[in-house]
Design a protein around this motif. Structure first.
Motif, PDB file in Angstrom:
ATOM      1  N   LEU A 162     -16.243   9.901  -7.590  1.00 19.16           N
ATOM      2  CA  LEU A 162     -16.910   9.002  -6.657  1.00 19.16           C
ATOM      3  C   LEU A 162     -17.429   7.763  -7.390  1.00 19.16           C
ATOM      4  CD1 LEU A 162     -17.724   8.798  -3.648  1.00 19.16           C
ATOM      5  CD2 LEU A 162     -19.956   9.688  -4.326  1.00 19.16           C
ATOM      6  N   LYS A 163     -17.961   7.949  -8.574  1.00 19.65           N
ATOM      7  CA  LYS A 163     -18.441   6.820  -9.362  1.00 19.65           C
ATOM      8  C   LYS A 163     -17.308   5.853  -9.669  1.00 19.65           C
ATOM      9  CE  LYS A 163     -20.811   5.676 -13.703  1.00 19.65           C
ATOM     10  NZ  LYS A 163     -21.397   6.231 -14.958  1.00 19.65           N
ATOM     11  N   GLN A 164     -16.121   6.384  -9.992  1.00 26.42           N
ATOM     12  CA  GLN A 164     -14.974   5.528 -10.256  1.00 26.42           C
ATOM     13  C   GLN A 164     -14.587   4.736  -9.015  1.00 26.42           C
ATOM     14  OE1 GLN A 164     -12.660   4.902 -13.267  1.00 26.42           O
ATOM     15  NE2 GLN A 164     -12.849   3.285 -11.743  1.00 26.42           N
ATOM     16  N   LEU A 165     -14.559   5.402  -7.875  1.00 24.95           N
ATOM     17  CA  LEU A 165     -14.220   4.715  -6.632  1.00 24.95           C
ATOM     18  C   LEU A 165     -15.238   3.619  -6.317  1.00 24.95           C
ATOM     19  CD1 LEU A 165     -13.104   7.814  -4.552  1.00 24.95           C
ATOM     20  CD2 LEU A 165     -11.627   5.969  -5.371  1.00 24.95           C
ATOM     21  N   MET A 166     -16.486   3.875  -6.573  1.00 23.13           N
ATOM     22  CA  MET A 166     -17.510   2.857  -6.335  1.00 23.13           C
ATOM     23  C   MET A 166     -17.260   1.616  -7.204  1.00 23.13           C
ATOM     24  SD  MET A 166     -19.652   3.977  -3.996  1.00 23.13           S
ATOM     25  CE  MET A 166     -21.146   3.017  -4.238  1.00 23.13           C
ATOM     26  N   GLN A 167     -16.726   1.823  -8.386  1.00 19.23           N
ATOM     27  CA  GLN A 167     -16.446   0.699  -9.272  1.00 19.23           C
ATOM     28  C   GLN A 167     -15.251  -0.130  -8.796  1.00 19.23           C
ATOM     29  OE1 GLN A 167     -15.976   2.568 -13.111  1.00 19.23           O
ATOM     30  NE2 GLN A 167     -18.163   2.990 -13.326  1.00 19.23           N
ATOM     31  N   TRP A 168     -14.437   0.444  -7.917  1.00 12.49           N
ATOM     32  CA  TRP A 168     -13.264  -0.268  -7.396  1.00 12.49           C
ATOM     33  C   TRP A 168     -13.527  -0.999  -6.087  1.00 12.49           C
ATOM     34  CZ3 TRP A 168      -9.522   4.430  -8.340  1.00 12.49           C
ATOM     35  CH2 TRP A 168      -9.127   4.439  -9.689  1.00 12.49           C
ATOM     36  N   LEU A 169     -14.735  -0.920  -5.567  1.00 16.70           N
ATOM     37  CA  LEU A 169     -15.017  -1.503  -4.254  1.00 16.70           C
ATOM     38  C   LEU A 169     -14.813  -3.014  -4.219  1.00 16.70           C
ATOM     39  CD1 LEU A 169     -18.214   0.502  -3.224  1.00 16.70           C
ATOM     40  CD2 LEU A 169     -15.941   0.637  -2.180  1.00 16.70           C
TER      41      LEU A 169
END
Length: 282
Positions: A162-169
């Motif tokens: 989830l942290k990785q996905l947040m970085q791709w926003l």
């Protein structure tokens, strides 16, 4: 000049040609050809034999797993090295988000390979394969989609994924931004359900807030469908979210709200009906 081959594929489903035939001998030959161009020691014949053996009886998703297993047997043993080879075979990222045709499903075995072998240290010489897996997901979603392959990582290592996905926003590519919403849907069609998010979808609300007014309809549609998934298990949470958005919604965000609550509205839910009307619907 390196010329990668792609299999022929229709632009849409054909009555006389089931989707499983996209992953047939031509796709396997193209994959072998592309890998050999960037990895000359690749055993093309061994891969073809493994990939083609018993594939005829398999359905579409099983074919992707079967081809991924053949890749595992013939690519470098270390996951990070294997994915580097696969990344080097990719065609340029998709410049568009609509009408891509069925040819992009050529990359389904690639994503299946990441999902199957990118979560276990034993496939990466004892090293943590997470970063290599995320790099592969990033590149693959720009050509196809990683919405299915990201889900095992959410179930296996929720907080870090989830942290990785947040970085791709904020990524400039709408395919990547869409992955952040689509990949975290609790009830994604064709995808494995994520029990943790069915029970408690609140961890994904920051993603939806960040993408609700995305410049790409491709991304906004995913946000609407994601909220629709939440409404199946937690309707009040979904309705409260839409009501909060409504207070500052432009016409694009109003469309997201109408689309998000369309199913409960059709079922006669009074709150959903009121939200649709407030957002400009009937």
């Amino acid at each position: 000049m390196t010329i990668f081959r792609l299999p022929t594929a229709p632009r849409s489903l054909q009555k006389d040609q089931p989707i499983k035939f996209i992953l047939d001998s031509e796709a396997i030959d193209c994959l072998a050809h592309n890998i050999a161009l960037v990895h000359p020691v690749f055993d093309v014949q061994a891969f073809r034999q493994l990939a083609l053996t018993d594939i005829a009886a398999l359905g579409f998703m099983d074919r992707s797993a079967h081809i991924a297993a053949a890749l595992k047997a013939t690519l470098p043993a270390k996951f990070a090295d294997a994915t580097e080879v696969l990344i080097n075979t990719l065609t340029p990222p998709n410049a568009h988000t609509e009408r891509l045709g069925l040819g992009v499903f050529f990359y389904l075995p690639h994503t299946r390979f990441v999902a199957e072998y990118g979560r276990d240290h034993k496939h990466n010489a004892g090293e943590d394969p997470f970063d290599a897996a995320m790099r592969a997901q990033y590149e693959l979603t720009r050509r196809f989609t990683a919405e299915f392959s990201i889900r095992p990582f959410l179930m296996h290592d929720f907080e870090r994924t989830l942290k990785q996905l947040m970085q791709w926003l904020d990524d400039p590519d709408p395919h990547v931004r869409r992955l952040c919403s689509e990949g975290t849907r609790s009830r994604l069609p064709w995808g494995a359900r994520i029990p943790q998010l069915i029970k408690d979808p609140t961890p994904t609300l920051p993603i939806l807030d960040a993408l609700k007014s995305d410049p790409s309809l491709y991304v906004r549609r995913s946000v609407a469908n994601h909220v629709g998934d939440i409404a199946k298990d937690h309707p009040e949470l979904a309705f409260d979210l839409c009501d909060r958005w409504l207070s500052h919604a432009d016409k694009e965000l109003k469309w997201v709200i109408r689309h998000a609550v369309r199913h409960p509205a059709r079922q006669g839910n009074a709150t959903a009906i009121a939200l649709r009307k407030a957002a400009g619907g009937r």
